[in-house]
Design a protein around this motif. Structure first.
Motif, PDB file in Angstrom:
ATOM      1  N   ALA A 137      24.990  35.063  41.396  1.00  0.00           N
ATOM      2  CA  ALA A 137      24.072  35.660  39.951  1.00  0.00           C
ATOM      3  C   ALA A 137      24.738  37.058  39.225  1.00  0.00           C
ATOM      4  N   TRP A 138      26.290  37.195  40.120  1.00  0.00           N
ATOM      5  CA  TRP A 138      27.019  38.385  40.020  1.00  0.00           C
ATOM      6  C   TRP A 138      28.211  38.070  39.110  1.00  0.00           C
ATOM      7  N   SER A 139      28.244  39.055  37.745  1.00  0.00           N
ATOM      8  CA  SER A 139      29.309  39.171  36.646  1.00  0.00           C
ATOM      9  C   SER A 139      30.015  39.908  37.502  1.00  0.00           C
ATOM     10  N   VAL A 140      31.917  39.401  37.195  1.00  0.00           N
ATOM     11  CA  VAL A 140      32.910  40.389  37.277  1.00  0.00           C
ATOM     12  C   VAL A 140      33.132  41.090  36.327  1.00  0.00           C
ATOM     13  N   GLU A 141      33.151  42.272  36.503  1.00  0.00           N
ATOM     14  CA  GLU A 141      33.008  42.900  34.908  1.00  0.00           C
ATOM     15  C   GLU A 141      34.851  43.423  34.364  1.00  0.00           C
ATOM     16  N   GLU A 142      35.881  43.981  35.971  1.00  0.00           N
ATOM     17  CA  GLU A 142      36.599  44.738  35.702  1.00  0.00           C
ATOM     18  C   GLU A 142      37.080  44.315  37.146  1.00  0.00           C
ATOM     19  N   ILE A 143      38.712  44.691  37.228  1.00  0.00           N
ATOM     20  CA  ILE A 143      39.107  44.143  38.191  1.00  0.00           C
ATOM     21  C   ILE A 143      39.908  45.314  38.614  1.00  0.00           C
ATOM     22  N   ALA A 144      40.327  46.147  39.380  1.00  0.00           N
ATOM     23  CA  ALA A 144      41.023  47.078  39.450  1.00  0.00           C
ATOM     24  C   ALA A 144      42.273  46.474  40.784  1.00  0.00           C
ATOM     25  N   ARG A 145      42.927  47.461  40.794  1.00  0.00           N
ATOM     26  CA  ARG A 145      44.761  47.359  41.866  1.00  0.00           C
ATOM     27  C   ARG A 145      43.453  46.688  42.561  1.00  0.00           C
ATOM     28  N   ASP A 146      42.281  47.279  43.479  1.00  0.00           N
ATOM     29  CA  ASP A 146      42.045  46.869  45.341  1.00  0.00           C
ATOM     30  C   ASP A 146      40.909  46.920  45.258  1.00  0.00           C
ATOM     31  N   ARG A 147      40.565  46.698  43.945  1.00  0.00           N
ATOM     32  CA  ARG A 147      38.860  46.366  44.035  1.00  0.00           C
ATOM     33  C   ARG A 147      38.636  45.596  42.504  1.00  0.00           C
ATOM     34  N   VAL A 148      37.232  45.066  43.217  1.00  0.00           N
ATOM     35  CA  VAL A 148      36.311  44.557  42.144  1.00  0.00           C
ATOM     36  C   VAL A 148      35.188  45.211  41.795  1.00  0.00           C
ATOM     37  N   ILE A 149      34.712  45.055  40.728  1.00  0.00           N
ATOM     38  CA  ILE A 149      32.797  45.310  39.622  1.00  0.00           C
ATOM     39  C   ILE A 149      32.257  44.393  39.279  1.00  0.00           C
ATOM     40  N   LEU A 150      31.480  44.346  40.141  1.00  0.00           N
ATOM     41  CA  LEU A 150      30.039  43.220  39.995  1.00  0.00           C
ATOM     42  C   LEU A 150      29.118  43.878  38.699  1.00  0.00           C
ATOM     43  N   VAL A 151      28.591  43.375  38.361  1.00  0.00           N
ATOM     44  CA  VAL A 151      27.154  43.349  37.222  1.00  0.00           C
ATOM     45  C   VAL A 151      26.528  42.649  37.540  1.00  0.00           C
ATOM     46  N   LYS A 152      25.289  43.231  37.502  1.00  0.00           N
ATOM     47  CA  LYS A 152      24.008  41.886  37.572  1.00  0.00           C
ATOM     48  C   LYS A 152      22.815  42.832  36.817  1.00  0.00           C
ATOM     49  N   GLY A 153      22.381  42.175  35.558  1.00  0.00           N
ATOM     50  CA  GLY A 153      21.264  43.058  35.008  1.00  0.00           C
ATOM     51  C   GLY A 153      22.019  44.658  34.877  1.00  0.00           C
ATOM     52  N   GLU A 154      20.996  44.837  35.472  1.00  0.00           N
ATOM     53  CA  GLU A 154      21.390  46.766  35.364  1.00  0.00           C
ATOM     54  C   GLU A 154      22.057  46.952  36.720  1.00  0.00           C
ATOM     55  N   GLN A 155      22.278  46.312  37.281  1.00  0.00           N
ATOM     56  CA  GLN A 155      23.035  46.999  38.329  1.00  0.00           C
ATOM     57  C   GLN A 155      24.472  46.610  38.964  1.00  0.00           C
ATOM     58  N   ARG A 156      24.862  47.736  38.917  1.00  0.00           N
ATOM     59  CA  ARG A 156      26.401  47.468  38.853  1.00  0.00           C
ATOM     60  C   ARG A 156      26.630  48.106  40.210  1.00  0.00           C
ATOM     61  N   SER A 157      28.112  46.926  41.039  1.00  0.00           N
ATOM     62  CA  SER A 157      28.507  47.330  42.115  1.00  0.00           C
ATOM     63  C   SER A 157      29.992  46.723  42.317  1.00  0.00           C
ATOM     64  N   GLU A 158      30.792  47.508  43.065  1.00  0.00           N
ATOM     65  CA  GLU A 158      32.279  47.470  43.867  1.00  0.00           C
ATOM     66  C   GLU A 158      32.325  47.295  45.445  1.00  0.00           C
ATOM     67  N   ILE A 159      33.400  46.305  45.071  1.00  0.00           N
ATOM     68  CA  ILE A 159      34.001  45.836  46.409  1.00  0.00           C
ATOM     69  C   ILE A 159      35.136  45.612  46.560  1.00  0.00           C
ATOM     70  N   LYS A 160      35.709  46.473  47.619  1.00  0.00           N
ATOM     71  CA  LYS A 160      36.787  46.674  47.986  1.00  0.00           C
ATOM     72  C   LYS A 160      37.713  45.999  48.977  1.00  0.00           C
TER      73      LYS A 160
END
Length: 201
Positions: A137-160
């Motif tokens: 259910a998470w959508s990939v919003e942005e991909i950085a050099r060492d992390r990815v930012i995921l969005v699900k509705g109003e939630q926003r999370s970062e995975i390194k």
């Protein structure tokens, strides 16, 4: 022997003279070709007679049917045996993947796109997910050099990217012996034979 040498020299002289003669003939041909003027081929101009009347060709009127007349043809798949319209199945909603189950393995930066390599639910299968695609259910919003930012509705999370250290390699060598311990030497064939003979007596 001297006759043989004289005969070989005569042959050389004869062949040299023939080469010089051929070269002079070719030179004369080239020289005369350059002096000749080049003539252009005559051009004939054909004129159309003016007194003939112009011929008019009548074309029948052709009106294209509206595109809506062909909708049924477009809906029927050409390469299916039945040629029945395909009924679109409803897409199942993506299963919800817990954020803790998503592991960022790597990032592929291939201009103009970036792709993240993801392991989810502890499976060894690695998925390639570009920006805008979904991981559960998470959508990939942005991909950085060492992390990815995921969005699900109003939630926003970062995975390194998490580097996992490989498990320590266990030493396969036997433990060291004490200094006064003598290494056991396997018995030789002669010693084994003597031992067997002593047992037989």
């Amino acid at each position: 022997m001297i006759g043989h040498i004289i005969q070989a020299n005569r042959l050389k002289i004869l062949l040299g003279t023939a080469c010089i003669a051929l070269a002079s003939i070719i030179g004369l041909q080239i020289g005369t070709d350059e002096k000749r003027p080049v003539r252009a081929a005559p051009v004939q101009v054909v004129e159309e007679p003016e007194d003939e009347e112009a011929v008019e060709i009548e074309v029948a009127d052709f009106d294209m049917n509206p595109r809506s007349d062909y909708d049924e043809v477009v809906e029927r798949p050409l390469f299916h045996e039945s040629r029945r319209p395909v009924v679109a199945e409803e897409a199942e909603p993506a299963p919800d993947v817990a954020l803790s189950a998503i592991r960022l393995v790597g990032i592929l930066d291939m201009p103009p796109t970036k792709v993240v390599l993801i392991e989810s639910d502890g499976s060894p299968r690695i998925e390639r997910v570009p920006v805008g695609e979904k991981i559960g259910a998470w959508s990939v919003e942005e991909i950085a050099r060492d992390r990815v930012i995921l969005v699900k509705g109003e939630q926003r999370s970062e995975i390194k990217i998490k580097d996992r250290a490989p498990p320590p390699v266990q030493d396969q060598r036997p433990p060291p012996r004490a200094k006064n311990e003598v290494a056991s030497v396997p018995p030789t064939g002669a010693q084994l034979g003597a031992e067997v003979q002593s047992k037989q007596r």
